[in-house]
Design a protein around this motif. Structure first.
Motif, short mmCIF file in Angstrom:
data_model
loop_
_atom_site.label_atom_id
_atom_site.label_comp_id
_atom_site.label_asym_id
_atom_site.label_seq_id
_atom_site.Cartn_x
_atom_site.Cartn_y
_atom_site.Cartn_z
N ILE A 91 0.86 -1.19 0.00
CA ILE A 91 0.00 0.00 0.00
C ILE A 91 0.89 1.23 0.00
O ILE A 91 1.73 1.40 0.88
N ALA A 92 0.69 2.08 -1.01
CA ALA A 92 1.43 3.34 -1.06
C ALA A 92 0.44 4.47 -0.91
O ALA A 92 -0.74 4.32 -1.21
N MET A 93 0.92 5.62 -0.41
CA MET A 93 0.06 6.80 -0.46
C MET A 93 0.88 8.03 -0.79
O MET A 93 2.05 8.13 -0.42
N VAL A 94 0.26 8.93 -1.53
CA VAL A 94 0.93 10.17 -1.91
C VAL A 94 0.05 11.36 -1.54
O VAL A 94 -1.17 11.28 -1.59
N ASP A 95 0.70 12.46 -1.13
CA ASP A 95 0.00 13.68 -0.75
C ASP A 95 -0.89 13.50 0.49
O ASP A 95 -1.81 14.28 0.72
N VAL A 96 -0.61 12.46 1.25
CA VAL A 96 -1.38 12.17 2.46
C VAL A 96 -0.54 11.15 3.24
O VAL A 96 0.36 10.54 2.67
N ASP A 113 4.79 12.70 0.89
CA ASP A 113 3.85 13.78 1.19
C ASP A 113 4.59 15.08 1.50
O ASP A 113 5.79 15.08 1.74
N HIS A 114 3.84 16.17 1.52
CA HIS A 114 4.41 17.46 1.93
C HIS A 114 3.59 18.12 3.04
O HIS A 114 3.84 19.26 3.39
N ALA A 123 5.07 4.56 8.11
CA ALA A 123 5.28 3.64 6.99
C ALA A 123 6.78 3.38 6.88
O ALA A 123 7.58 4.28 7.13
N PRO A 124 7.17 2.13 6.50
CA PRO A 124 8.59 1.81 6.39
C PRO A 124 9.32 2.72 5.39
O PRO A 124 10.45 3.11 5.63
N PHE A 125 8.66 3.06 4.28
CA PHE A 125 9.26 4.05 3.39
C PHE A 125 8.50 5.35 3.54
O PHE A 125 7.30 5.41 3.28
N GLU A 126 9.24 6.38 3.95
CA GLU A 126 8.57 7.65 4.18
C GLU A 126 9.43 8.76 3.58
O GLU A 126 10.65 8.76 3.74
N ASP A 127 8.81 9.66 2.85
CA ASP A 127 9.52 10.84 2.38
C ASP A 127 8.57 12.02 2.49
O ASP A 127 7.70 12.22 1.66
N VAL A 128 8.71 12.74 3.58
CA VAL A 128 7.82 13.87 3.84
C VAL A 128 8.65 15.15 3.81
O VAL A 128 9.57 15.31 4.60
N ARG A 129 8.34 16.01 2.88
CA ARG A 129 9.11 17.26 2.75
C ARG A 129 8.14 18.44 2.92
O ARG A 129 7.51 18.88 1.96
N VAL A 130 8.04 18.89 4.16
CA VAL A 130 6.99 19.88 4.48
C VAL A 130 7.28 21.26 3.89
O VAL A 130 6.40 22.10 3.81
N THR A 166 -0.08 25.52 -5.13
CA THR A 166 0.62 26.77 -4.79
C THR A 166 -0.15 27.99 -5.28
O THR A 166 0.42 29.08 -5.35
N LEU A 167 -1.43 27.82 -5.61
CA LEU A 167 -2.24 28.91 -6.16
C LEU A 167 -1.46 29.64 -7.25
O LEU A 167 -1.13 30.82 -7.12
N ALA A 168 -1.16 28.91 -8.30
CA ALA A 168 -0.41 29.46 -9.44
C ALA A 168 0.90 30.09 -9.00
O ALA A 168 1.24 31.21 -9.37
N LEU A 169 1.64 29.33 -8.19
CA LEU A 169 2.98 29.73 -7.75
C LEU A 169 2.99 30.99 -6.89
O LEU A 169 3.97 31.72 -6.88
N SER A 170 1.90 31.24 -6.17
CA SER A 170 1.89 32.44 -5.34
C SER A 170 1.90 32.12 -3.85
O SER A 170 2.14 32.97 -3.02
N ARG A 171 1.64 30.88 -3.48
CA ARG A 171 1.55 30.55 -2.06
C ARG A 171 2.46 29.35 -1.77
O ARG A 171 2.46 28.38 -2.51
N ARG A 172 3.21 29.45 -0.70
CA ARG A 172 4.05 28.33 -0.24
C ARG A 172 4.99 27.81 -1.31
O ARG A 172 5.33 26.63 -1.33
N VAL A 173 5.35 28.63 -2.27
CA VAL A 173 6.17 28.12 -3.36
C VAL A 173 7.65 28.27 -2.99
O VAL A 173 8.05 29.23 -2.36
N THR A 174 8.45 27.26 -3.32
CA THR A 174 9.87 27.30 -3.01
C THR A 174 10.67 27.18 -4.31
O THR A 174 10.11 26.90 -5.36
N ASP A 175 11.99 27.34 -4.20
CA ASP A 175 12.85 27.20 -5.38
C ASP A 175 12.68 25.83 -6.03
O ASP A 175 12.70 25.72 -7.25
#
Ligand SMILES: [Mn+2]
Length: 349
Positions: A91-96, A113-114, A123-130, A166-175
């Protein structure tokens, strides 16, 4: 982008899934573009197809703009149940993340997820980049690092996912979001993106629009309209966006009845101290769900609750009442902002 880390993660991820495994990719309820794009990207990264690695969700896509994406990109999402999920090897999950589903999922093997706020280690494999604006950015980084071919359909989905989170790259957007976006830009289909941005309007909306425009007034820089019964809530949103474009308009509140609810969409230009999210919370927090950002907010109020507080749900009376309410709250916000501006000067004396 941290390529070494991403390389390591891809290795781990691929090692985890064996050739014969059936993998279920679970998305959040009512999946959004970021979730759907990330799901397809994960499937591509694992070199699989929709038979061996379907997308699943406990609640289907309902938002009209997201349904447009589903149709145009032919995204299939199967209904998830606890029993259905038991039949998958992984079982995998993305964005959650797993805690979102509680007891409903038997276990989770992969979580990418972010979203902040989860305890981690579920989960044994986890990649969360907030820090990332979208999970689609993480997935783009994976695909680029793994030198996977990104199809036009996948690039279009990922770009739409990043843009909508990101609301068209206007909110919470990073490099990194911008890097991913730049990488995907030459690969995407712009005709499809345009169609997703501007979903077709039902013809019946022309009548609603004509009636509303004929009585629209701008008073105190505020436009208030009640559209009455509408068949989709994106029509309310589109009307609010549309009205904000007129000269002299600083705030817009557009309401409509959808089923047994009153939906109110609010927009403003975000001048100092103005906050649409706070405004709807103040006005409607007691009778419905209300919230949003400085520039855009929404309230969803059961008609029953509106009638209890306001006495009537007659369309002709909702509009003037909303004008009263919004005029008051905007005045209060302006006064507060003015007071805050003079306060530091006083402290300095
Ligand atoms: Mn997201």
């Amino acid at each position: 982008m941290d390529q070494a880390l991403t390389k390591q993660k891809i290795k781990e991820l691929r090692a985890m899934v064996s050739d014969g495994d059936r993998v279920g990719i679970v998305l959040q309820d009512d999946p959004d573009p970021d979730a759907m794009a990330s799901g397809i990207a994960l499937r591509t990264l694992l070199g699989r197809n929709k038979q061996t690695t379907p997308l699943l969700a406990f609640k289907p896509v309902t938002r009209p703009e997201n349904l447009t994406m589903v149709h145009l990109l032919e995204i299939e999402i199967q209904p998830a149940t606890t029993e259905v999920l038991r039949e998958f090897d992984k079982i995998a999950m993305v964005d959650v993340q797993p805690p979102f589903f509680g007891e409903k999922i038997p276990r989770a093997d992969i979580a990418i997820d972010h979203h902040p706020g989860y305890p981690g280690g579920s989960a044994p494999f986890e990649d969360v980049r907030v820090k990332y604006g979208a999970t689609a950015t993480i997935m783009t980084e994976y695909l680029v690092t793994a030198e996977e071919k990104i199809s036009e359909r996948l690039a279009t989905a990922l770009i739409y996912g990043i843009r909508s989170d990101t609301l068209a790259l206007s909110r919470r957007v990073t490099d990194v979001d911008l890097q991913a976006f730049t990488h995907l830009t030459p690969l995407a289909n712009y005709s499809l993106l345009r169609q997703m941005d501007r979903p077709e309007l039902p013809l019946s909306f022309a009548q609603i629009l004509a009636r509303a425009m004929s009585r629209m007034v701008v008073k105190d820089q505020l436009v208030v309209l009640n559209l009455g019964t509408v068949e989709r809530d994106d029509l309310i949103v589109q009307m609010a966006d549309f009205c904000l474009q007129f000269e002299g308009v600083a705030w817009v509140a557009v309401a409509g009845k959808l089923g047994n609810q009153l939906v109110i969409s609010v927009r403003n230009h975000g001048m100092s101290g103005e906050n649409a999210g706070e405004a709807v919370k103040t006005l409607f927090g007691d009778i419905g769900s209300a919230g949003g950002h400085r520039n855009m907010a929404k309230a969803v109020i059961p008609l029953r609750a509106w009638r209890r507080r306001e006495g009537t749900t007659r369309d002709s009376l909702i509009e003037p009442r909303l004008r009263e309410l919004f005029t008051t709250v905007i005045k209060a916000q302006k006064a507060q902002a003015a007071a805050a501006r003079t306060a530091p000067a006083r402290n300095g004396n």
